[in-house]
Design a protein around this motif. Sequence first.
Motif, PDB file in Angstrom:
ATOM      1  N   GLN A  54     -43.136 -74.867 -31.395  1.00  0.00           N
ATOM      2  CA  GLN A  54     -43.956 -75.591 -30.428  1.00  0.00           C
ATOM      3  C   GLN A  54     -44.823 -74.664 -29.584  1.00  0.00           C
ATOM      4  O   GLN A  54     -46.005 -74.925 -29.399  1.00  0.00           O
ATOM      5  CB  GLN A  54     -43.061 -76.438 -29.528  1.00  0.00           C
ATOM      6  N   SER A  55     -44.238 -73.597 -29.082  1.00  0.00           N
ATOM      7  CA  SER A  55     -44.995 -72.724 -28.196  1.00  0.00           C
ATOM      8  C   SER A  55     -45.963 -71.830 -28.962  1.00  0.00           C
ATOM      9  O   SER A  55     -47.160 -71.838 -28.712  1.00  0.00           O
ATOM     10  CB  SER A  55     -44.039 -71.868 -27.365  1.00  0.00           C
ATOM     11  N   LYS A  56     -45.462 -71.058 -29.916  1.00  0.00           N
ATOM     12  CA  LYS A  56     -46.300 -70.083 -30.611  1.00  0.00           C
ATOM     13  C   LYS A  56     -46.789 -70.557 -31.965  1.00  0.00           C
ATOM     14  O   LYS A  56     -47.663 -69.935 -32.545  1.00  0.00           O
ATOM     15  CB  LYS A  56     -45.565 -68.744 -30.769  1.00  0.00           C
ATOM     16  N   LYS A  57     -46.232 -71.647 -32.481  1.00  0.00           N
ATOM     17  CA  LYS A  57     -46.673 -72.190 -33.770  1.00  0.00           C
ATOM     18  C   LYS A  57     -46.834 -71.069 -34.806  1.00  0.00           C
ATOM     19  O   LYS A  57     -47.907 -70.866 -35.374  1.00  0.00           O
ATOM     20  CB  LYS A  57     -47.958 -72.986 -33.604  1.00  0.00           C
ATOM     21  N   ILE A  58     -45.755 -70.366 -35.049  1.00  0.00           N
ATOM     22  CA  ILE A  58     -45.746 -69.221 -35.951  1.00  0.00           C
ATOM     23  C   ILE A  58     -46.162 -69.670 -37.352  1.00  0.00           C
ATOM     24  O   ILE A  58     -45.690 -70.687 -37.857  1.00  0.00           O
ATOM     25  CB  ILE A  58     -44.359 -68.547 -35.984  1.00  0.00           C
ATOM     26  N   GLN A  59     -47.040 -68.893 -37.965  1.00  0.00           N
ATOM     27  CA  GLN A  59     -47.603 -69.211 -39.278  1.00  0.00           C
ATOM     28  C   GLN A  59     -47.259 -68.130 -40.309  1.00  0.00           C
ATOM     29  O   GLN A  59     -46.968 -66.988 -39.942  1.00  0.00           O
ATOM     30  CB  GLN A  59     -49.137 -69.312 -39.192  1.00  0.00           C
ATOM     31  N   PHE A  60     -47.367 -68.499 -41.558  1.00  0.00           N
ATOM     32  CA  PHE A  60     -47.153 -67.586 -42.678  1.00  0.00           C
ATOM     33  C   PHE A  60     -48.045 -66.355 -42.521  1.00  0.00           C
ATOM     34  O   PHE A  60     -49.233 -66.477 -42.207  1.00  0.00           O
ATOM     35  CB  PHE A  60     -47.478 -68.290 -44.002  1.00  0.00           C
ATOM     36  N   GLY A  61     -47.470 -65.181 -42.721  1.00  0.00           N
ATOM     37  CA  GLY A  61     -48.225 -63.936 -42.721  1.00  0.00           C
ATOM     38  C   GLY A  61     -48.492 -63.326 -41.359  1.00  0.00           C
ATOM     39  O   GLY A  61     -48.995 -62.204 -41.284  1.00  0.00           O
ATOM     40  N   GLU A  62     -48.192 -64.034 -40.278  1.00  0.00           N
ATOM     41  CA  GLU A  62     -48.428 -63.469 -38.950  1.00  0.00           C
ATOM     42  C   GLU A  62     -47.425 -62.349 -38.665  1.00  0.00           C
ATOM     43  O   GLU A  62     -46.283 -62.389 -39.110  1.00  0.00           O
ATOM     44  CB  GLU A  62     -48.291 -64.540 -37.861  1.00  0.00           C
ATOM     45  N   ASN A  63     -47.894 -61.361 -37.916  1.00  0.00           N
ATOM     46  CA  ASN A  63     -47.016 -60.300 -37.416  1.00  0.00           C
ATOM     47  C   ASN A  63     -46.461 -60.757 -36.077  1.00  0.00           C
ATOM     48  O   ASN A  63     -47.220 -60.964 -35.129  1.00  0.00           O
ATOM     49  CB  ASN A  63     -47.786 -58.988 -37.241  1.00  0.00           C
ATOM     50  N   VAL A  64     -45.151 -60.933 -36.022  1.00  0.00           N
ATOM     51  CA  VAL A  64     -44.487 -61.434 -34.814  1.00  0.00           C
ATOM     52  C   VAL A  64     -43.605 -60.327 -34.248  1.00  0.00           C
ATOM     53  O   VAL A  64     -42.796 -59.738 -34.969  1.00  0.00           O
ATOM     54  CB  VAL A  64     -43.627 -62.673 -35.123  1.00  0.00           C
ATOM     55  N   LEU A  65     -43.779 -60.050 -32.970  1.00  0.00           N
ATOM     56  CA  LEU A  65     -42.917 -59.111 -32.278  1.00  0.00           C
ATOM     57  C   LEU A  65     -41.930 -59.904 -31.430  1.00  0.00           C
ATOM     58  O   LEU A  65     -42.334 -60.725 -30.603  1.00  0.00           O
ATOM     59  CB  LEU A  65     -43.730 -58.173 -31.383  1.00  0.00           C
ATOM     60  N   LEU A  66     -40.648 -59.657 -31.660  1.00  0.00           N
ATOM     61  CA  LEU A  66     -39.601 -60.212 -30.806  1.00  0.00           C
ATOM     62  C   LEU A  66     -39.182 -59.089 -29.857  1.00  0.00           C
ATOM     63  O   LEU A  66     -38.590 -58.093 -30.271  1.00  0.00           O
ATOM     64  CB  LEU A  66     -38.416 -60.703 -31.636  1.00  0.00           C
ATOM     65  N   TRP A  67     -39.528 -59.236 -28.606  1.00  0.00           N
ATOM     66  CA  TRP A  67     -39.288 -58.248 -27.545  1.00  0.00           C
ATOM     67  C   TRP A  67     -38.198 -58.850 -26.674  1.00  0.00           C
ATOM     68  O   TRP A  67     -38.363 -59.972 -26.183  1.00  0.00           O
ATOM     69  CB  TRP A  67     -40.593 -58.057 -26.787  1.00  0.00           C
ATOM     70  N   PHE A  68     -37.091 -58.140 -26.456  1.00  0.00           N
ATOM     71  CA  PHE A  68     -35.953 -58.789 -25.813  1.00  0.00           C
ATOM     72  C   PHE A  68     -35.041 -57.801 -25.098  1.00  0.00           C
ATOM     73  O   PHE A  68     -35.063 -56.600 -25.365  1.00  0.00           O
ATOM     74  CB  PHE A  68     -35.149 -59.564 -26.856  1.00  0.00           C
ATOM     75  N   ASP A  69     -34.241 -58.344 -24.206  1.00  0.00           N
ATOM     76  CA  ASP A  69     -33.159 -57.619 -23.545  1.00  0.00           C
ATOM     77  C   ASP A  69     -31.874 -57.848 -24.336  1.00  0.00           C
ATOM     78  O   ASP A  69     -31.746 -58.853 -25.050  1.00  0.00           O
ATOM     79  CB  ASP A  69     -32.981 -58.122 -22.109  1.00  0.00           C
ATOM     80  N   PRO A  70     -30.889 -56.946 -24.214  1.00  0.00           N
ATOM     81  CA  PRO A  70     -29.666 -57.048 -25.024  1.00  0.00           C
ATOM     82  C   PRO A  70     -28.943 -58.394 -24.950  1.00  0.00           C
ATOM     83  O   PRO A  70     -28.428 -58.864 -25.969  1.00  0.00           O
ATOM     84  CB  PRO A  70     -28.784 -55.924 -24.489  1.00  0.00           C
ATOM     85  N   LEU A  71     -28.904 -59.036 -23.798  1.00  0.00           N
ATOM     86  CA  LEU A  71     -28.193 -60.308 -23.679  1.00  0.00           C
ATOM     87  C   LEU A  71     -28.808 -61.412 -24.548  1.00  0.00           C
ATOM     88  O   LEU A  71     -28.172 -62.425 -24.802  1.00  0.00           O
ATOM     89  CB  LEU A  71     -28.149 -60.776 -22.221  1.00  0.00           C
ATOM     90  N   ALA A  72     -30.029 -61.189 -25.010  1.00  0.00           N
ATOM     91  CA  ALA A  72     -30.737 -62.212 -25.786  1.00  0.00           C
ATOM     92  C   ALA A  72     -30.465 -62.136 -27.284  1.00  0.00           C
ATOM     93  O   ALA A  72     -31.001 -62.947 -28.042  1.00  0.00           O
ATOM     94  CB  ALA A  72     -32.238 -62.098 -25.543  1.00  0.00           C
ATOM     95  N   ILE A  73     -29.638 -61.222 -27.729  1.00  0.00           N
ATOM     96  CA  ILE A  73     -29.462 -61.012 -29.168  1.00  0.00           C
ATOM     97  C   ILE A  73     -29.113 -62.301 -29.927  1.00  0.00           C
ATOM     98  O   ILE A  73     -29.716 -62.558 -30.976  1.00  0.00           O
ATOM     99  CB  ILE A  73     -28.464 -59.863 -29.444  1.00  0.00           C
ATOM    100  N   PRO A  74     -28.207 -63.153 -29.460  1.00  0.00           N
ATOM    101  CA  PRO A  74     -27.937 -64.384 -30.230  1.00  0.00           C
ATOM    102  C   PRO A  74     -29.187 -65.268 -30.407  1.00  0.00           C
ATOM    103  O   PRO A  74     -29.421 -65.802 -31.491  1.00  0.00           O
ATOM    104  CB  PRO A  74     -26.861 -65.097 -29.409  1.00  0.00           C
TER     105      PRO A  74
END
Length: 175
Positions: free
Chosen positions: A13-33
Amino acid sequence: EYIPKIAFALVEQSKKIQFGENVLLWFDPLAIPLVKKINDLCISKGAKVSLFMRDLEEDARIIPALDAKGIYDYFNEEEVLVGQADKIIMIRCPKNPLILGSVPVDKRDIYFQRYSQVHKRRQRESDSWVIFDWPTEYEAQREKMNYTQYFQAVMEGCLQPWERIQKAQAKLKKI
């Protein structure tokens, strides 16, 4: 369980990720799950995923020992990943967001200047990124709530029928 719902909301809904896009998941350790679920959804969409874990406690331990160039170089990997990303999903949830207060002011200033430099493109391109603040014990204490109640309140606030809300807002905007 909220993790699949939040992951879906961020990816679909928010980012509407599409095929072939380069996605960076940037996170703090508590977010691993949550990051694991987001990663799975992005891969199922055919996106190319990179991961960057920020750890403020580790930063607060390391930065005092670095000189200005060392602090600059500390952000090199993050700079490359941010630069390559079509979309960035950030999950912030530091155990103690004030931990960098223990870093000497001159080094902390360099740290924040470099962070801003690395994330400048992201800050200019508002449609390419999203930040989600995962509820933490620290925030619950600040709000004088027990963690379970705080967590529930945040999740209920986030998981709204946003498409219906946007349509209603559009009608109001016309008026």
